[in-house]
Motif scaffolding. Structure first.
Motif, short mmCIF file in Angstrom:
data_model
loop_
_atom_site.label_atom_id
_atom_site.label_comp_id
_atom_site.label_asym_id
_atom_site.label_seq_id
_atom_site.Cartn_x
_atom_site.Cartn_y
_atom_site.Cartn_z
N MET A 46 0.75 -1.56 -0.06
CA MET A 46 0.60 0.30 -0.01
C MET A 46 0.82 1.55 0.26
SD MET A 46 -1.47 0.28 3.95
CE MET A 46 -0.03 0.40 5.11
N VAL A 47 0.18 2.73 -0.97
CA VAL A 47 1.55 3.23 -1.05
C VAL A 47 0.24 4.47 -0.29
CG1 VAL A 47 2.45 5.77 -2.33
CG2 VAL A 47 2.19 2.84 -3.63
N THR A 48 1.19 5.62 0.26
CA THR A 48 -0.22 6.94 1.13
C THR A 48 0.95 7.61 0.50
OG1 THR A 48 -1.08 7.88 2.57
CG2 THR A 48 1.03 6.05 3.87
N ASN A 49 0.46 9.03 0.42
CA ASN A 49 0.63 10.29 0.72
C ASN A 49 0.20 10.57 2.52
OD1 ASN A 49 1.47 10.41 -1.70
ND2 ASN A 49 -0.52 11.14 -2.48
N SER A 50 1.28 11.28 3.27
CA SER A 50 0.94 11.68 4.25
C SER A 50 0.68 13.25 4.26
CB SER A 50 2.02 11.48 5.42
OG SER A 50 1.41 9.81 5.18
N TRP A 51 0.22 13.73 5.71
CA TRP A 51 0.27 15.23 5.79
C TRP A 51 0.78 15.60 7.03
CZ3 TRP A 51 -2.86 19.00 3.16
CH2 TRP A 51 -4.32 18.41 2.52
N LEU A 52 1.86 16.20 7.01
CA LEU A 52 2.52 16.87 8.24
C LEU A 52 2.49 17.80 8.48
CD1 LEU A 52 5.91 17.67 7.22
CD2 LEU A 52 4.04 17.72 5.56
N ILE A 53 2.77 18.62 9.41
CA ILE A 53 2.88 19.92 10.22
C ILE A 53 3.91 20.62 10.40
CG2 ILE A 53 2.50 21.38 12.50
CD1 ILE A 53 -0.09 19.74 12.99
N PHE A 54 4.40 21.14 9.65
CA PHE A 54 5.69 22.02 9.86
C PHE A 54 6.06 22.45 11.36
CE2 PHE A 54 8.35 25.74 8.14
CZ PHE A 54 9.46 25.32 7.94
N SER A 55 7.36 22.26 11.34
CA SER A 55 8.01 22.04 13.05
C SER A 55 8.27 23.81 13.09
CB SER A 55 9.35 21.43 12.96
OG SER A 55 10.12 21.45 12.22
N LYS A 56 8.09 24.14 12.41
CA LYS A 56 8.61 26.18 12.39
C LYS A 56 7.68 26.76 12.40
CE LYS A 56 13.74 25.93 11.38
NZ LYS A 56 13.85 24.22 11.04
N ALA A 57 6.34 25.93 12.22
CA ALA A 57 5.45 27.10 12.14
C ALA A 57 4.72 27.39 13.80
CB ALA A 57 3.81 25.92 11.79
N LYS A 58 4.31 28.83 13.37
CA LYS A 58 3.76 29.12 14.84
C LYS A 58 2.89 28.09 16.34
CE LYS A 58 4.17 33.47 12.99
NZ LYS A 58 3.64 34.90 12.78
N PRO A 59 3.35 28.42 17.01
CA PRO A 59 2.23 27.58 17.82
C PRO A 59 0.95 27.49 17.50
CG PRO A 59 3.81 29.11 19.55
CD PRO A 59 3.68 29.05 17.66
N GLU A 60 0.28 28.86 17.33
CA GLU A 60 -1.46 28.25 16.78
C GLU A 60 -1.58 28.22 15.94
OE1 GLU A 60 -2.04 32.98 14.88
OE2 GLU A 60 -2.18 32.86 17.40
N SER A 61 -0.53 28.13 14.79
CA SER A 61 -0.35 27.65 13.75
C SER A 61 -1.21 25.80 13.80
CB SER A 61 0.15 28.18 12.33
OG SER A 61 0.00 29.44 12.71
N LYS A 62 -0.12 25.29 14.45
CA LYS A 62 0.36 23.97 14.61
C LYS A 62 -0.79 24.01 15.30
CE LYS A 62 5.55 24.01 15.76
NZ LYS A 62 6.53 23.29 16.26
#
Length: 441
Positions: A320-336
């Motif tokens: 099985m193949v998947t694309n995955s969402w990530l949250i950028f580690s350098k984003a602002k806390p409220e944006s995370k």
């Protein structure tokens, strides 16, 4: 007198604590003097979120994005979309400059690489706090690294199943495939279905269309024969193990023995799925998303799917193949925080049902899986969903997956086209891949 003084002092102390909003033991008072209880009806705080969409709305359903924006008006959402190639090229520069979107998705192996380099946020605490594992299939953790951290959430799962042309089986009076088929059963039927229908000395109908790539090609053949690609730690190459060689030999022999069209034929046909759609091949290993292409270009084709065949030892492997969402580690806390709200919405039954009905991939939310569209071919969608549940595996993805796969593929192509022997090719691959793994330790 002394007792009266002490009593007065105690009363003053209690009143002072109450005025400060504290009880005698220092905990918050249930009704602080002079303050109002929090207003439960207060509007949620405003947050900003930038979502990156490689492939734009051709890959991500617009209804899901619109649904999120409508449900969370307090999150000021900006959508950045671009063709896949343009997006993935540009994102490298944006990551380096700290200007990347707060959340985006790419290939799962790329996400694992981002995790090892500190680019992707570890989502384990978020998942532990807000998600119930039993509501999702195991594919939810496709982006789980060897250190136990989870760096991504599936955009969707794209598993493989055995597709077959019903008419070709009926015309040849051969029973159609079942979920109990083994690779030996599949090969036996493929040989019978390989024909020279024009009686001109050239094969024009093949029993099986083999793929040169990893997911539908050499990987499942390797694993089905008991072989391995990488060890459990994903740090040691296993290509020259006897069972691994045996599986790749069986794959290369599909062309050698004339059961599958060769590379030139497939190139002229437009690929394995087009050869299948045009009735030039009776079977092939089909990724779930390919149904969209087949149903569009070959609308009259009567076909269906069963689970991937079982190996010689009775076990089944479903790549099985998947694309995955990530949250950028350098984003602002409220944006995370906003990005996680988006991921929770994306994993909700509402959004996952939209994904299920799109036909582009399998959702990871269990209730949504029951809503796959069984009114269009292939109608047996359980070949994919139950295949994942029983035997779903990634293609040995690790942070260096892209690098070692690209190092190996030219030799697989040469084996497929009979330019080099399997023994020679696997020896070369072992050395190349192990070198990549060692450099990335």
């Amino acid at each position: 007198m002394k007792r009266r003084f002490m009593l007065v002092l105690a009363v003053v102390l209690v009143l002072s604590l109450a005025a400060c909003g504290k009880s005698e033991n220092g905990s918050p008072s249930s009704s602080p003097a002079g303050t109002k209880a929090p207003d439960a009806s207060a509007p949620p705080k405003e947050m900003k979120l930038k979502i990156g969409l490689p492939g734009a709305y051709d890959v991500t359903k617009k209804e899901i994005i619109d649904g999120f924006i409508a449900k969370y008006p307090n999150i000021k959402t900006e959508v950045v979309e671009a063709p896949w190639g343009d997006f993935t090229t540009k994102i490298t520069t944006e990551i380096a400059g700290g200007t990347a979107p707060d959340i985006w998705f790419q290939e799962n192996a790329v996400i694992l690489g981002y995790g090892s380099r500190g680019i992707a946020e570890d989502l384990t605490p978020y998942i532990s706090k807000d998600l119930k594992d039993d509501e999702y299939i195991s594919g939810l953790f496709a982006a789980k690294a060897s250190d136990g951290k989870v760096y991504g959430i599936p955009h969707g799962i794209n598993p493989v199943a055995l597709a077959y042309n019903k008419k070709m089986f009926t015309d040849a009076n051969i029973p159609v495939p079942t979920d109990d088929w083994t690779y030996a059963d599949m090969l036996d039927a493929a040989k019978k279905l390989t024909k020279d229908t024009n009686q001109d000395g050239k094969t024009d109908q093949y029993g099986f269309a083999a793929s040169q790539g990893i997911t539908q090609g050499w990987y499942p053949w390797t694993r089905s024969h008991g072989g391995q690609v990488l060890d459990e730690s994903k740090t040691k190459a296993m290509f020259t193990e006897p069972k691994s060689i045996e599986g790749v030999q069986a794959w290369a022999d599909l062309v050698k023995d004339g059961i599958s069209p060769d590379a030139d034929f497939l190139k002229l046909a437009g690929g394995d799925w087009k050869a299948f759609g045009a009735g030039q091949a009776a079977m092939f290993f089909m990724q779930y998303s390919t149904q969209v292409l087949i149903n569009k270009e070959f609308a009259a084709l009567d076909y269906d799917t069963v689970m991937m065949p079982k190996g010689a030892d009775g076990t089944r492997i479903v790549p099985m193949v998947t694309n995955s969402w990530l949250i950028f580690s350098k984003a602002k806390p409220e944006s995370k925080e906003a990005a996680w709200e988006f991921l929770k919405y994306y994993l909700s039954e509402e959004a996952q049902t939209i994904l299920a009905q799109s036909g582009s991939s399998i959702p990871v939310q269990k209730n949504a899986i029951t809503k796959l569209d069984t009114n269009v071919n292939p109608k047996n969608k359980k070949a994919f969903s139950e295949g994942i549940a029983e035997a779903g595996v990634t293609t040995d993805e690790n942070p260096s997956w892209q690098e070692w796969r690209l190092a190996a593929q030219p030799f697989y192509t040469d084996m497929f086209t009979q330019k080099i022997s399997v023994q020679e090719g696997m020896k070369e691959i072992q050395q190349k891949v192990q070198s990549v793994l060692d450099q990335n330790k």
